[in-house]
Design an enzyme around this catalytic site. Structure first.
Site, PDB file in Angstrom:
ATOM      1  N   GLU A  71       0.993  -0.769  -0.120  1.00  0.00           N
ATOM      2  CA  GLU A  71       0.179   0.124  -0.081  1.00  0.00           C
ATOM      3  C   GLU A  71       1.088   1.921   0.158  1.00  0.00           C
ATOM      4  O   GLU A  71       0.223   2.197  -0.749  1.00  0.00           O
ATOM      5  CB  GLU A  71      -1.070   0.140   1.137  1.00  0.00           C
ATOM      6  CG  GLU A  71      -1.616   1.346   1.597  1.00  0.00           C
ATOM      7  CD  GLU A  71      -2.777   1.784   0.267  1.00  0.00           C
ATOM      8  OE1 GLU A  71      -2.936   0.882  -0.614  1.00  0.00           O
ATOM      9  OE2 GLU A  71      -2.826   3.180   0.447  1.00  0.00           O
ATOM     10  N   LYS A  80     -10.881   8.717  -8.700  1.00  0.00           N
ATOM     11  CA  LYS A  80     -11.235   7.997  -7.805  1.00  0.00           C
ATOM     12  C   LYS A  80     -12.285   7.062  -8.050  1.00  0.00           C
ATOM     13  O   LYS A  80     -11.975   5.568  -7.026  1.00  0.00           O
ATOM     14  CB  LYS A  80     -11.758   9.437  -6.734  1.00  0.00           C
ATOM     15  CG  LYS A  80     -12.602   8.623  -5.879  1.00  0.00           C
ATOM     16  CD  LYS A  80     -11.250   8.931  -4.904  1.00  0.00           C
ATOM     17  CE  LYS A  80     -11.878   8.312  -3.486  1.00  0.00           C
ATOM     18  NZ  LYS A  80     -10.310   8.772  -2.376  1.00  0.00           N
TER      19      LYS A  80
HETATM   20  C1  G6P Z   1      -9.376   3.548  -7.381  1.00  0.00           C
HETATM   21  C2  G6P Z   1      -8.456   4.709  -6.762  1.00  0.00           C
HETATM   22  C3  G6P Z   1      -8.265   4.206  -5.515  1.00  0.00           C
HETATM   23  C4  G6P Z   1      -8.837   2.767  -4.365  1.00  0.00           C
HETATM   24  C5  G6P Z   1      -9.702   1.742  -5.536  1.00  0.00           C
HETATM   25  C6  G6P Z   1     -10.617   0.977  -5.219  1.00  0.00           C
HETATM   26  O1  G6P Z   1      -8.224   2.978  -8.234  1.00  0.00           O
HETATM   27  O2  G6P Z   1      -7.814   5.710  -7.576  1.00  0.00           O
HETATM   28  O3  G6P Z   1      -8.071   5.180  -4.419  1.00  0.00           O
HETATM   29  O4  G6P Z   1      -7.648   2.087  -3.958  1.00  0.00           O
HETATM   30  O5  G6P Z   1     -10.195   2.705  -7.175  1.00  0.00           O
HETATM   31  O6  G6P Z   1     -11.699   2.311  -4.957  1.00  0.00           O
HETATM   32  P1  G6P Z   1     -13.016   1.882  -3.962  1.00  0.00           P
HETATM   33  O7  G6P Z   1     -13.313   3.004  -4.509  1.00  0.00           O
HETATM   34  O8  G6P Z   1     -13.488   0.509  -4.397  1.00  0.00           O
HETATM   35  O9  G6P Z   1     -12.353   1.963  -2.324  1.00  0.00           O
END
Ligand code: G6P
Length: 590
Positions: free
Chosen positions: A468, A585
């Site tokens: 992470e 996002k």
């Molecule tokens: C995108 C965002 C990440 C996030 C991932 C999963 O890649 O940039 O920050 O962890 O999606 O998104 P979620 O909303 O399912 O946690």
């Protein structure tokens, strides 16, 4: 990923209202923008590449009470003004903004071209207004033509459409999210609540396979397939406008890192009976699987260790995008735990569908209430982190880990002890995140800001935190960062260490501490510049970032200084941490 926003109602400044709303969707990540305003019986479209933040909303205030807008994250076709949305039919009577991917668009485009339609862009979206126009020849009616078009579309979509001859805003959804804001002077339809939060705090959710038609006074939901009318509840948003703003901070990312002073305690504050019920569901399940994407996936991976160490229970983690072939393991007695901040991630939704098709139950742990995943899961728990707007996820990670750890304790019959451990950790984090501490982390970022590579090592739950850490550093600072299990170093990565290469070692005061110290010493012997993130200093460290000793919750505290380090690295390297290049996002396409 693409942001959609539309308004219809009594206000006559729909254009500027939509531009302002789109600015509140910037956090989703995008590369171009556009707007269509209906005035009299004309549609005027304006669109461009680049950022919408510098666009003056007053320039769009001409008399207009129906407008749709879009921030595009390019999928089909490059970043050009022609490919930006809205897209229109040839006569520019129909305008559409769209999120998702129409998988059969090439075939549909060929069919339309053979009927004389001409296209100006390379997008899949542009076929939508042309299809609607074509079906209007048959049906004579805008909304029925939209329904017919949707029948022909394969793939996931959410779109808004308007027509010069009608004062209605129409939205259709199959896959990508759309939310309706119920205002005093009209209706708002957006891909996310921040677009209209300043105007409305009452929402209605459009579900998959549904359409909504509104003229600003009345609203009608119906099934895309059957025409059957659907009744919807109005739900009040619990977040405050302030929570969704930057406040005293320069960037959302820093605000959200600092929010962890109290967001973890909010996550822990769950209904105990519900946690016990979910622990029972895991206890009784024949196979429990954990899936998520990106940062949420790292919360899942850390939880494998929580369940192993705290409750001696085997759960299986897979990135949601890799879950497809796991369906062979699924049975009606299996349980799938899905973890997501937004509750809209396409790969996670697909994993849910796979599990449901096998009759397995789905437990969701999400941040956004009312999101598709929240609504479609058999059980759902909210982490209550409040709105997270920076693309790089921070407080959602610790919220997800806190809830998963609580369930692991409940599974071992020790829910109260789990609450105590986590609440003590939350309070230690509150103390840790003081201005002096944050300044110190900033000074460490300053020392390494010009480095090309950065490596992070961890063991047990600090291993997913090392992965992470690498994601955080990559996505906002664009420094090449990689995370490893400490023990894997000598099987390859150690070859990359040169004099002065910064290496972060994540550790706790636990049974694997000596192993990770040995790994740090190995790195130092090859010239590595060691940044230790640990409760105690060690002679192998060149820099020590102190964290509280947190036992089973060590992963939650160790990741926070790395989030701050990534933030400061981005700022010092002149990057905007809230809007990293190429990233979104909420990833609502596969
Ligand atoms: C995108 C965002 C990440 C996030 C991932 C999963 O890649 O940039 O920050 O962890 O999606 O998104 P979620 O909303 O399912 O946690």
């Amino acid at each position: 990923m693409c942001g959609i926003f539309g308004y219809v109602g009594k206000r006559n400044d729909a254009g500027s209202l939509v531009i302002d709303g789109l600015k509140n969707l910037e956090y989703r990540g995008y590369d171009s923008w556009g707007i269509a305003c209906k005035t009299d019986s004309k549609v005027s479209i304006e669109k461009d590449i680049g950022k919408i933040s510098s666009i003056k909303s007053e320039d769009f205030s001409s008399n207009c009470s129906l407008a749709i807008g879009h921030t595009r994250w390019a999928t089909h076709g490059g970043v050009t003004p022609q490919n930006a949305h809205p897209h229109a039919n040839g006569t520019e009577t129909i305008a559409v903004v769209h999120n998702g991917i129409l998988e059969n668009y090439q075939q549909l485009r060929r069919d339309l071209e053979s009927k004389g339609h001409e296209f100006k862009s390379e997008t899949d979206t542009e076929i939508i207004p042309h299809m609607i126009e074509e079906y209007m020849k048959e049906t004579g009616d805008f909304t029925s033509a939209i329904k017919k078009s949707c029948e022909a579309f394969e793939g996931r979509f959410a779109f808004l459409a308007l027509h010069t001859e009608s004062n209605t805003l129409v939205a259709a959804r199959r896959g990508s999210p759309l939310i309706i804001g119920v205002g005093e002077d009209g209706y708002f339809i957006a891909s996310d609540i921040p677009a209209f939060m300043n105007h409305s705090r009452l929402v209605q959710y459009l579900d998959d396979g549904e359409m909504v038609v509104t003229d600003g006074e009345s609203i009608l939901f119906s099934s895309l397939k059957t025409d059957e009318e659907i009744q919807k509840r109005e739900i009040e948003i619990t977040w405050s406008v302030e929570e969704a703003q930057k406040g005293e901070y320069e960037h959302f990312m820093l605000k959200e890192i600092m929010d962890q002073k109290d967001s973890i305690a909010r996550a822990v504050n769950q209904n105990e009976e519900q946690i016990e019920t979910l622990a029972d569901a895991i206890r009784n399940a024949k196979g429990t699987f954990l899936v998520g994407c990106g940062t949420a996936a790292k919360a899942c991976m850390a939880s494998e260790y929580f369940f192993s160490v705290i409750s001696q229970k085997h759960v299986n983690f897979a990135p949601a995008s890799e879950f497809k072939l796991y369906h062979h393991f699924l049975r009606p007695e299996s349980l799938l735990i899905v973890v997501s901040q937004s509750g809209e991630t396409a790969d996670v939704l697909e994993a849910m569908q796979i599990a449901k098709s096998k009759g397995s139950k789905v437990l969701a742990i999400v941040n956004v209430e009312g999101s598709t995943i929240d609504r479609e899961a058999d059980y759902s728990l909210l982490i209550n982190a409040g709105p997270e707007r920076a693309v790089a996820s921070t407080k959602a990670l610790t919220g997800h880990m806190a809830v998963l750890m609580l369930i692991a304790y409940a599974l071992d019959g020790k829910l109260k002890e789990g609450r105590k451990v986590l609440l003590e950790t939350a309070s230690e984090i509150n103390d840790m995140l003081n201005p002096r501490y944050v300044d110190f982390v900033e000074s460490v970022a300053e020392r390494i800001q010009d480095q090309k590579d950065l490596f992070i090592i961890g063991k047990s739950w600090n291993y997913p935190m090392a992965l992470e850490s690498a994601i955080k550093i990559q996505e906002v600072s664009y420094v090449h960062a990689e995370g490893f299990a400490g023990g894997e170093l000598k099987h390859g990565p150690i070859a990359l260490i040169e004099e002065g290469t910064p290496c972060i070692a994540l550790m706790g005061d636990d049974e694997v501490k000596n192993d990770i110290i040995s790994n740090a010493i190995e790195l130092k012997a090859r010239g590595g510049f060691i940044i230790g993130i640990a409760p105690e200093n060690n002679e192998s460290f060149d820099v020590w970032i102190k964290v509280p000793e947190a036992g089973t919750a060590q992963a939650l505290v160790n990741i926070i200084p790395v989030q701050a380090l990534a933030y400061f690295l981005a700022v010092k390297r002149g990057k905007d941490p809230d809007m990293p290049r190429n990233l979104a996002k909420s990833v609502t396409v596969k």
